[in-house]
Design an enzyme around this catalytic site. Structure first.
Site, PDB file in Angstrom:
ATOM      1  N   GLU A 176       0.956  -1.253   0.013  1.00 44.05           N
ATOM      2  CA  GLU A 176      -0.041  -0.242  -0.007  1.00 44.05           C
ATOM      3  C   GLU A 176       1.019   1.260  -0.054  1.00 44.05           C
ATOM      4  O   GLU A 176       1.305   1.692   0.986  1.00 44.05           O
ATOM      5  CB  GLU A 176      -0.943   0.127   1.239  1.00 44.05           C
ATOM      6  CG  GLU A 176      -1.825   1.261   1.331  1.00 44.05           C
ATOM      7  CD  GLU A 176      -2.345   1.342   2.479  1.00 44.05           C
ATOM      8  OE1 GLU A 176      -2.400   0.709   3.619  1.00 44.05           O
ATOM      9  OE2 GLU A 176      -3.408   2.107   2.501  1.00 44.05           O
ATOM     10  N   LYS A 218      -2.669  -2.337  -2.802  1.00 49.01           N
ATOM     11  CA  LYS A 218      -3.764  -1.384  -2.161  1.00 49.01           C
ATOM     12  C   LYS A 218      -3.483   0.125  -2.507  1.00 49.01           C
ATOM     13  O   LYS A 218      -2.261   0.422  -2.193  1.00 49.01           O
ATOM     14  CB  LYS A 218      -3.840  -1.454  -0.520  1.00 49.01           C
ATOM     15  CG  LYS A 218      -4.859  -0.510   0.039  1.00 49.01           C
ATOM     16  CD  LYS A 218      -5.118  -1.116   1.210  1.00 49.01           C
ATOM     17  CE  LYS A 218      -5.968  -0.183   2.286  1.00 49.01           C
ATOM     18  NZ  LYS A 218      -6.795  -0.633   3.466  1.00 49.01           N
TER      19      LYS A 218
HETATM   20  P1  13P Z   1      -9.012   4.448   5.027  1.00 48.43           P
HETATM   21  O1  13P Z   1      -9.948   3.674   4.221  1.00 48.43           O
HETATM   22  O2  13P Z   1      -9.614   5.168   6.138  1.00 48.43           O
HETATM   23  O3  13P Z   1      -8.113   5.424   4.258  1.00 48.43           O
HETATM   24  O4  13P Z   1      -7.908   3.353   5.434  1.00 48.43           O
HETATM   25  C1  13P Z   1      -7.617   2.350   4.765  1.00 48.43           C
HETATM   26  C2  13P Z   1      -6.329   1.939   5.172  1.00 48.43           C
HETATM   27  O5  13P Z   1      -5.964   0.811   5.527  1.00 48.43           O
HETATM   28  C3  13P Z   1      -5.303   3.038   5.251  1.00 48.43           C
HETATM   29  O6  13P Z   1      -3.903   2.208   5.734  1.00 48.43           O
END
Ligand code: 13P
Length: 336
Positions: A176, A218
């Protein structure tokens, strides 16, 4: 028997479901509980998680839940461990394994994620507690002359090293690199940064020989900066996001999941639906939201046991809407 990580990755992307990110660190948990007037204690954080993990029917919309590492060892009020209660519903437990990010010397306002030290021992432990996938988040800020090439490259190396270690421990890595919504930039600049970030990341993942069919990305959506004064317009978000992703994400990647990133629940649902219906995409796409799934239910709950049922109904309604969105079949009228 060694689990097949490609199968776990496919199972995580099954339609019409997605992933709940319930992996708030202790400091983030405070930002969930403070606004609803609930004291930031370990027990209240546990009760909040019980609210979500114990929602009957959530399994119709969820393939996986990402936990914070201490939650792997926490329990429901009836004594069942969180990973076990999820497994019983056919939901795959996952865990966030990065331990945050720090300023990178010589690069003002830019951050490097960390947590590789002792990661292998932690992965073994998390696997023994039931985790079958993991998440690592880096943050990329957009501003004047940032992100720098050095920061994109440094974060990509950390993410690729992490992903290789996780696959060696028979779990699916979610990588991510969150491109932040904060800023005054245009949507085109957001798309450019997203594409650059992902191109560097996937080049590095290949260099580390990470198996892309056993890996999930992600990502943020391409958005005009939160302080830009430009309202979100779902068709623009979809066009720019799909342009960045299709340019940079190899088709053999197991799937792409989105974070909500500070958008409202309704905006993040509408934008996902528009992305999912934007032509034929080479990989499955779905949600991995935290705030957009939890926010409305938390407001209803307010820490009160007598509101748990009502809060769970609100949570289920949002899950149903995002599940429709991942297949491109959400309409704003469904919010009523
Ligand atoms: P949000 O959907 O609140 O942005 O969080 C997703 C997430 O896992 C951020 O690391």
């Amino acid at each position: 028997m060694i689990p097949d990580i490609q199968k776990i990755a496919r199972d995580l992307m099954v339609s019409p479901k997605g992933i709940l990110a319930a992996d708030e660190s202790e400091s983030t948990m405070k930002t969930r509980l403070d606004p609803i007037g609930v004291a930031h204690t370990t027990e209240n954080a546990r009760r909040m998680r019980e609210l979500f993990f114990g929602t009957p029917g959530a399994e119709e919309y969820l393939t996986g839940v990402i936990l914070y590492e201490s939650s792997l060892e926490e329990k429901m009020a009836d004594g069942t461990s969180f990973p076990h209660v999820l497994e019983q519903k056919g939901i795959i437990p996952g865990v966030k394994v990065d331990i945050g990010h720090r300023d990178l010397p010589n690069f003002p306002d830019e951050r490097l994620s960390y947590g590789l030290d002792a990661l292998e021992a932690r992965l073994e432990h998390f696997y023994s507690l039931g985790a079958r996938f993991t998440k690592w988040r880096s943050v990329i800020r957009i501003g004047d002359n940032i992100p720098s090439d050095a920061v994109l490259s440094a974060n990509a190396h950390v993410l690729a090293h992490y992903a290789a270690l996780v696959q060696a421990h028979h779990m699916v890595p979610i990588v991510e690199p969150e491109v932040l919504y904060d800023g005054t930039h245009t949507i085109e600049r957001s798309r450019d940064v997203l594409e650059r970030t992902l191109a560097v990341l996937f080049e590095t993942l290949r260099a580390y020989r990470v198996a892309l069919p056993g890996l999930i990305l992600k990502t943020s959506m391409a958005l005009p900066g939160r302080e830009s004064g430009t309202p979100l317009h779902a068709p623009d978000v979809a066009r720019e996001t799909v342009a960045a992703l299709t340019a940079a994400v190899p088709k053999e990647t197991a799937g792409v999941v989105f974070l909500s990133g500070g958008q409202t629940p309704a905006q993040s649902t509408e934008n996902l639906s528009c992305i999912a219906s934007h032509g034929t995409l080479p990989w499955p796409v779905t949600f991995s939201y935290s705030r957009a799934l939890e926010e409305e239910a938390l407001r209803v709950w307010g820490g009160r046991d007598d509101r748990v049922r009502e809060a769970r109904d609100v949570y289920l309604k949002r899950l149903k809407l995002v599940a429709a969105a991942r297949n491109g079949s959400y309409h704003k009228e469904m919010e009523r």
